[in-house]
Design an enzyme around this catalytic site. Sequence first.
Site, PDB file in Angstrom:
ATOM      1  N   ARG A 114       0.687  -1.100  -0.077  1.00 28.24           N
ATOM      2  CA  ARG A 114       0.012   0.012   0.166  1.00 28.24           C
ATOM      3  C   ARG A 114       0.851   1.134  -0.080  1.00 28.24           C
ATOM      4  O   ARG A 114       1.844   1.355   0.755  1.00 28.24           O
ATOM      5  CB  ARG A 114      -0.902  -0.011   1.269  1.00 28.24           C
ATOM      6  CG  ARG A 114      -1.887  -0.869   1.550  1.00 28.24           C
ATOM      7  CD  ARG A 114      -3.147  -0.802   0.455  1.00 28.24           C
ATOM      8  NE  ARG A 114      -4.062  -1.900   0.719  1.00 28.24           N
ATOM      9  CZ  ARG A 114      -3.901  -3.146  -0.217  1.00 28.24           C
ATOM     10  NH1 ARG A 114      -2.938  -3.359  -1.152  1.00 28.24           N
ATOM     11  NH2 ARG A 114      -4.937  -4.106  -0.061  1.00 28.24           N
ATOM     12  N   GLU A 146      -1.590   7.973  -6.761  1.00 29.29           N
ATOM     13  CA  GLU A 146      -1.553   7.484  -8.002  1.00 29.29           C
ATOM     14  C   GLU A 146      -2.139   8.042  -9.080  1.00 29.29           C
ATOM     15  O   GLU A 146      -3.418   8.504  -8.979  1.00 29.29           O
ATOM     16  CB  GLU A 146      -1.942   6.086  -7.732  1.00 29.29           C
ATOM     17  CG  GLU A 146      -1.008   5.243  -6.745  1.00 29.29           C
ATOM     18  CD  GLU A 146      -1.359   3.790  -6.533  1.00 29.29           C
ATOM     19  OE1 GLU A 146      -2.554   3.405  -6.930  1.00 29.29           O
ATOM     20  OE2 GLU A 146      -0.631   3.143  -5.818  1.00 29.29           O
ATOM     21  N   HIS A 165       1.460   0.020  -9.883  1.00 22.97           N
ATOM     22  CA  HIS A 165       0.422  -0.592  -9.089  1.00 22.97           C
ATOM     23  C   HIS A 165      -0.126  -1.796  -9.577  1.00 22.97           C
ATOM     24  O   HIS A 165      -1.208  -1.834  -9.886  1.00 22.97           O
ATOM     25  CB  HIS A 165      -0.442   0.297  -8.303  1.00 22.97           C
ATOM     26  CG  HIS A 165      -1.040  -0.021  -7.274  1.00 22.97           C
ATOM     27  ND1 HIS A 165      -1.622   0.674  -6.097  1.00 22.97           N
ATOM     28  CD2 HIS A 165      -1.046  -1.477  -6.586  1.00 22.97           C
ATOM     29  CE1 HIS A 165      -2.307  -0.041  -5.211  1.00 22.97           C
ATOM     30  NE2 HIS A 165      -1.845  -1.215  -5.411  1.00 22.97           N
TER      31      HIS A 165
END
Length: 190
Positions: free
Chosen positions: A107, A136, A154
């Site tokens: 995370r 992000e 990610h």
Amino acid sequence: LKNGNWNKSGGTQISEKTVGIIGVGHIGKDMVELLKPFGCKILVNDIIDQNDYYKANSLIETTKDDIYKNADIITIHTPLTSELNYVLNKDTFSMMKPNAMVINTARGGLINQDDLKWALQNNIIAGAAIDAYEVEPPEDKELISLPNLITTPHIGGNAKEAVKAMGLAAIHNAVQFCKDNLEFKNDCKI
């Protein structure tokens, strides 16, 4: 090589290194299995008592501080909670060996990215690999362009099979919730 660089500096092997795993859930346990053939000394830290699992796999349960001080590679596999927000920061990076590598595929927010940039730029640690970011896509272009940082967008759980498995798990959990909670049984169409 695509950019015309022929860098054969090599790096180091993972064999017989000390690896610290913070968070020994499903993914942490997968890491243990992946590391077994390499003869690594594996330090672990989790909030759940897993002594039998640790003993069966020759793992050393210890504190996060001990992992920071002694691991060559630190990999984190926890949720982001208020207790774990910025668990990796200037203070923890300063405890690490100069040859330490940090991996975060869990995370964003587990690592203070400004502090990570400081640690990488000042050779406090040797390198890092991150797949999750505070924002992000990441906005700090200076950070993601550092030569001692490997970055991915990610994608840790984005394989088609993983996405399908997550969807099926969510459906299974919803069905099980309805079965287990009589007060919702009439509202559930199974």
